[in-house]
Design a protein around this motif. Sequence first.
Motif, PDB file in Angstrom:
ATOM      1  N   PRO A   1     125.118  10.914  34.493  1.00 62.79           N
ATOM      2  CA  PRO A   1     123.672  10.569  34.658  1.00 62.79           C
ATOM      3  C   PRO A   1     123.748  10.781  36.355  1.00 62.79           C
ATOM      4  CG  PRO A   1     125.571   8.835  34.103  1.00 62.79           C
ATOM      5  CD  PRO A   1     125.921   9.839  33.876  1.00 62.79           C
ATOM      6  N   ASP A   2     124.452  11.074  37.236  1.00 62.51           N
ATOM      7  CA  ASP A   2     124.190  11.409  38.799  1.00 62.51           C
ATOM      8  C   ASP A   2     124.081  12.752  38.948  1.00 62.51           C
ATOM      9  OD1 ASP A   2     124.404   8.487  39.401  1.00 62.51           O
ATOM     10  OD2 ASP A   2     126.549   8.563  39.920  1.00 62.51           O
ATOM     11  N   TRP A   3     124.222  13.688  37.996  1.00 59.96           N
ATOM     12  CA  TRP A   3     124.110  15.094  38.297  1.00 59.96           C
ATOM     13  C   TRP A   3     122.823  15.508  38.937  1.00 59.96           C
ATOM     14  CZ3 TRP A   3     126.985  19.412  37.993  1.00 59.96           C
ATOM     15  CH2 TRP A   3     126.197  20.499  38.074  1.00 59.96           C
ATOM     16  N   ASP A   4     121.725  15.083  38.813  1.00 59.35           N
ATOM     17  CA  ASP A   4     120.474  15.415  39.516  1.00 59.35           C
ATOM     18  C   ASP A   4     120.466  14.996  40.640  1.00 59.35           C
ATOM     19  OD1 ASP A   4     119.347  16.814  37.341  1.00 59.35           O
ATOM     20  OD2 ASP A   4     118.323  15.274  36.384  1.00 59.35           O
ATOM     21  N   SER A   5     120.887  13.832  41.076  1.00 60.22           N
ATOM     22  CA  SER A   5     120.783  13.341  42.516  1.00 60.22           C
ATOM     23  C   SER A   5     121.762  13.801  43.411  1.00 60.22           C
ATOM     24  CB  SER A   5     120.715  11.767  42.343  1.00 60.22           C
ATOM     25  OG  SER A   5     122.019  11.306  42.033  1.00 60.22           O
ATOM     26  N   VAL A   6     122.991  14.253  42.475  1.00 56.75           N
ATOM     27  CA  VAL A   6     124.066  14.855  43.800  1.00 56.75           C
ATOM     28  C   VAL A   6     124.096  16.200  43.827  1.00 56.75           C
ATOM     29  CG1 VAL A   6     126.818  15.120  43.529  1.00 56.75           C
ATOM     30  CG2 VAL A   6     125.667  12.681  42.756  1.00 56.75           C
ATOM     31  N   ILE A   7     123.907  16.966  42.777  1.00 55.94           N
ATOM     32  CA  ILE A   7     124.037  18.419  42.772  1.00 55.94           C
ATOM     33  C   ILE A   7     122.598  19.076  42.901  1.00 55.94           C
ATOM     34  CG2 ILE A   7     124.814  20.229  41.295  1.00 55.94           C
ATOM     35  CD1 ILE A   7     127.129  18.419  42.393  1.00 55.94           C
ATOM     36  N   ARG A   8     121.596  18.292  42.814  1.00 53.19           N
ATOM     37  CA  ARG A   8     120.093  19.006  42.848  1.00 53.19           C
ATOM     38  C   ARG A   8     119.993  20.081  44.131  1.00 53.19           C
ATOM     39  NH1 ARG A   8     115.454  18.270  45.694  1.00 53.19           N
ATOM     40  NH2 ARG A   8     116.348  16.588  46.873  1.00 53.19           N
ATOM     41  N   ILE A   9     119.443  21.219  44.037  1.00 57.00           N
ATOM     42  CA  ILE A   9     119.364  22.126  44.884  1.00 57.00           C
ATOM     43  C   ILE A   9     117.978  21.668  45.871  1.00 57.00           C
ATOM     44  CG2 ILE A   9     118.848  24.822  45.288  1.00 57.00           C
ATOM     45  CD1 ILE A   9     120.319  25.268  42.873  1.00 57.00           C
ATOM     46  N   PRO A  10     118.252  21.497  47.111  1.00 53.42           N
ATOM     47  CA  PRO A  10     116.956  21.244  47.715  1.00 53.42           C
ATOM     48  C   PRO A  10     116.019  22.095  47.880  1.00 53.42           C
ATOM     49  CG  PRO A  10     119.178  21.251  49.122  1.00 53.42           C
ATOM     50  CD  PRO A  10     119.357  21.785  47.745  1.00 53.42           C
ATOM     51  N   THR A  11     114.722  21.763  48.132  1.00 52.08           N
ATOM     52  CA  THR A  11     113.548  22.556  47.958  1.00 52.08           C
ATOM     53  C   THR A  11     113.696  23.313  49.388  1.00 52.08           C
ATOM     54  OG1 THR A  11     111.937  21.095  49.423  1.00 52.08           O
ATOM     55  CG2 THR A  11     112.489  20.638  46.789  1.00 52.08           C
ATOM     56  N   ASP A  12     112.930  24.476  49.425  1.00 48.21           N
ATOM     57  CA  ASP A  12     112.889  25.135  50.728  1.00 48.21           C
ATOM     58  C   ASP A  12     112.263  24.561  51.992  1.00 48.21           C
ATOM     59  OD1 ASP A  12     113.499  27.485  49.504  1.00 48.21           O
ATOM     60  OD2 ASP A  12     111.533  28.352  49.065  1.00 48.21           O
ATOM     61  N   ASP A  13     111.187  23.280  51.796  1.00 47.84           N
ATOM     62  CA  ASP A  13     110.690  22.453  52.714  1.00 47.84           C
ATOM     63  C   ASP A  13     112.125  21.673  53.016  1.00 47.84           C
ATOM     64  OD1 ASP A  13     108.463  23.397  52.848  1.00 47.84           O
ATOM     65  OD2 ASP A  13     107.558  22.039  51.540  1.00 47.84           O
ATOM     66  N   GLU A  14     112.894  21.226  52.316  1.00 53.57           N
ATOM     67  CA  GLU A  14     113.993  20.200  52.601  1.00 53.57           C
ATOM     68  C   GLU A  14     115.005  20.898  53.518  1.00 53.57           C
ATOM     69  OE1 GLU A  14     114.000  17.046  48.710  1.00 53.57           O
ATOM     70  OE2 GLU A  14     114.923  19.017  48.578  1.00 53.57           O
ATOM     71  N   LEU A  15     115.466  22.110  52.991  1.00 54.01           N
ATOM     72  CA  LEU A  15     116.157  22.912  53.800  1.00 54.01           C
ATOM     73  C   LEU A  15     115.717  23.454  55.135  1.00 54.01           C
ATOM     74  CD1 LEU A  15     117.342  25.409  51.254  1.00 54.01           C
ATOM     75  CD2 LEU A  15     118.918  23.688  52.094  1.00 54.01           C
ATOM     76  N   ARG A  16     114.463  23.682  55.325  1.00 54.69           N
ATOM     77  CA  ARG A  16     113.783  23.782  56.564  1.00 54.69           C
ATOM     78  C   ARG A  16     114.180  22.469  57.695  1.00 54.69           C
ATOM     79  NH1 ARG A  16     110.720  27.469  54.218  1.00 54.69           N
ATOM     80  NH2 ARG A  16     109.157  26.150  53.298  1.00 54.69           N
ATOM     81  N   GLU A  17     113.608  21.570  56.817  1.00 53.87           N
ATOM     82  CA  GLU A  17     113.833  20.122  57.534  1.00 53.87           C
ATOM     83  C   GLU A  17     115.173  19.969  58.313  1.00 53.87           C
ATOM     84  OE1 GLU A  17     112.106  17.260  54.922  1.00 53.87           O
ATOM     85  OE2 GLU A  17     110.073  17.923  55.057  1.00 53.87           O
ATOM     86  N   GLU A  18     116.189  19.919  57.382  1.00 50.01           N
ATOM     87  CA  GLU A  18     117.321  20.050  57.599  1.00 50.01           C
ATOM     88  C   GLU A  18     117.960  20.949  58.789  1.00 50.01           C
ATOM     89  OE1 GLU A  18     121.948  20.278  55.693  1.00 50.01           O
ATOM     90  OE2 GLU A  18     120.286  19.886  54.329  1.00 50.01           O
ATOM     91  N   GLU A  19     117.658  22.041  58.644  1.00 50.48           N
ATOM     92  CA  GLU A  19     117.909  22.910  59.572  1.00 50.48           C
ATOM     93  C   GLU A  19     117.386  22.592  60.937  1.00 50.48           C
ATOM     94  OE1 GLU A  19     116.534  26.511  58.050  1.00 50.48           O
ATOM     95  OE2 GLU A  19     118.403  27.071  57.078  1.00 50.48           O
ATOM     96  N   GLU A  20     116.081  22.094  61.067  1.00 51.37           N
ATOM     97  CA  GLU A  20     115.379  21.724  62.465  1.00 51.37           C
ATOM     98  C   GLU A  20     116.196  20.427  62.681  1.00 51.37           C
ATOM     99  OE1 GLU A  20     112.957  23.303  63.956  1.00 51.37           O
ATOM    100  OE2 GLU A  20     113.281  24.583  62.532  1.00 51.37           O
ATOM    101  N   ARG A  21     116.773  19.596  61.939  1.00 53.55           N
ATOM    102  CA  ARG A  21     117.445  18.350  62.554  1.00 53.55           C
ATOM    103  C   ARG A  21     118.761  18.800  63.160  1.00 53.55           C
ATOM    104  NH1 ARG A  21     115.600  16.075  57.694  1.00 53.55           N
ATOM    105  NH2 ARG A  21     117.680  16.826  56.779  1.00 53.55           N
TER     106      ARG A  21
END
Length: 121
Positions: A25-45
């Motif tokens: 049941p946790d698959w989607d929250s644990v393994i979910r591939i981040p969106t492009d926007d989420e990846l850019r935000e993480e890179e900026e941080r």
Amino acid sequence: MPDSDLGYEARSALRASRFVAPEHPDWDSVIRIPTDDELREEEERDKKRAGVRSLRALYAGAGSVSLQLRDGEITIEAERHRGHGHWEGIPGIKPTILPESVSDEVLGAAVNAALEVSRNA
């Protein structure tokens, strides 16, 4: 970081981790591939935290390893940077497999060796 300290931290992280299969049941929250926007935000941080302005500077000299503890064995696999925060296995480089009972110093030395392989890939 000294081998013994790195080995201790790696072992602690492995003990705190778990494998999540697709039917869990946790698959989607644990393994979910981040969106492009989420990846850019993480890179900026990450760039801000590192005090750099470009991804090239952020990843300069970086290394990555994959650690897995399964059935009493620790697998350490060096990865190479493929750009834009993506890492992959290195063709021709076999993972290091150690017994779970290995000392923290030996585990840390193996992780440091794999990081060196990663940095030079």
